[in-house]
Design an enzyme around this catalytic site. Structure first.
Site, PDB file in Angstrom:
ATOM      1  N   THR A  33       0.776  -1.247   0.165  1.00  0.00           N
ATOM      2  CA  THR A  33      -0.101   0.081   0.039  1.00  0.00           C
ATOM      3  C   THR A  33       0.836   1.161   0.097  1.00  0.00           C
ATOM      4  O   THR A  33       1.693   1.313   0.779  1.00  0.00           O
ATOM      5  CB  THR A  33      -1.003   0.015   1.109  1.00  0.00           C
ATOM      6  N   LYS A 150       4.352  -8.745   3.475  1.00  0.00           N
ATOM      7  CA  LYS A 150       2.873  -8.539   3.399  1.00  0.00           C
ATOM      8  C   LYS A 150       2.147  -9.521   2.621  1.00  0.00           C
ATOM      9  O   LYS A 150       1.647  -9.196   1.438  1.00  0.00           O
ATOM     10  CB  LYS A 150       2.727  -6.959   3.076  1.00  0.00           C
ATOM     11  N   GLU A 183       2.364  -5.062  17.004  1.00  0.00           N
ATOM     12  CA  GLU A 183       2.045  -3.803  16.209  1.00  0.00           C
ATOM     13  C   GLU A 183       0.719  -3.202  16.272  1.00  0.00           C
ATOM     14  O   GLU A 183      -0.241  -3.786  17.271  1.00  0.00           O
ATOM     15  CB  GLU A 183       2.325  -4.096  14.744  1.00  0.00           C
TER      16      GLU A 183
END
Length: 288
Positions: A33, A150, A183
């Protein structure tokens, strides 16, 4: 101006994917992203490096030229439309395959490359006013083989997102199966303790974020901060002088509260780091 979302798939402007694509069947793929601002993609080189590293880890024979062609096509349309700020998403799957988990051989693999543009989301004033952390009940499963990249299998995060109230100022704090800090749902987590910048080391789960890397490798040393990736407990969070979360789209958001703990938002060191990041977003600083 009405934003026109664009989708580019393998060289064509489409909005459909083959029913046998392994990304759909197994989450067999990767994504990135990216922030698009003023005709540029800040940190693009670093995004491409992570994408390539993830493809190597998953053994997907990815041709980065194909991704670059898609980015050129999508950003070209954004420029023609006069869009100055948007979110881009790259998705790469292993492509189509038959039934069963075993993928086709590398010679028979034809990865699917998808590029999408999305309107810039409303960020409110969180960069100044800060966000509140809410600890999600869903922990993130450990898998050292997938930690850092990712990949498309995000079901832990889908479940964790359902633990949150419908309030954009509340961000989900994620723990691993041992109760260690990991996270946030969409961001990496940093604690400031004195002249130390501390972040979870993400050996078994989590994403090695691009902004996290920038902070650790360049921005923290520039400000005289030592930066340490280590095992962190919730008690470390409560004892921190400042806390912020970050990603390569939003930049840095200070944390103003978690549980019964509150912080000044933003703190002095967080503000300095924010200024450095904004200079990079604005193209005032060129990264090596």
């Amino acid at each position: 101006m009405t934003f026109q979302q664009q989708t580019w798939i393998d060289g064509e402007w489409l909005d459909v994917i083959h029913v046998r694509d392994r990304g759909l069947s197994y989450g067999d793929g990767l994504f990135e992203t990216l922030r698009y601002q003023g005709g540029r993609i800040p940190l693009l080189r670093w995004h491409m490096q992570r994408l390539q590293a993830g493809a190597v880890r998953l053994r997907i024979p990815l041709d980065l030229t194909k991704v670059e062609n898609g980015l050129s096509a999508v950003t070209g349309r954004l420029e023609q439309s006069g869009v100055s700020l948007a979110v881009l998403k790259i998705l790469v799957t292993r492509g189509c395959g038959g039934r069963g988990y075993a993928p086709p051989s590398p010679a028979d693999t034809r990865p699917t490359v998808i590029l999408q543009s999305h309107p810039w989301p409303d960020s409110g004033t969180f960069a100044q006013t800060g966000v509140v952390l809410h600890t999600c009940h869903t922990f993130i499963s450990a898998n050292p083989l997938l930690a850092g990249i990712k990949h498309l299998n995000r079901l832990d995060y889908v479940l964790a997102a359902q633990d949150l109230p419908q309030d954009p100022s509340v961000q989900g704090l994620l723990l691993d199966s041992e109760g260690k800090l990991l996270e946030c749902l969409h961001h990496n987590l940093f604690l400031i303790s004195g002249d130390r910048l501390r972040t979870p080391q993400l050996r078994k789960a989590g994403v090695h974020g691009i902004m996290r890397r920038l902070l650790m490798e360049q921005l923290a040393p520039q400000l005289g901060l030592s930066c340490i990736a280590e095992d962190l407990d919730p008690q470390d969070l409560a004892a921190a002088d400042e806390v912020f979360i970050c990603n390569s789209v939003r930049g840095l958001w200070p944390v103003r509260a978690w549980d019964k703990q509150t912080w000044i938002s933003p703190g002095a060191m967080t503000s300095q780091l924010q200024l450095r990041v904004e200079e990079i977003f604005d193209g005032l600083v060129n990264l090596p």
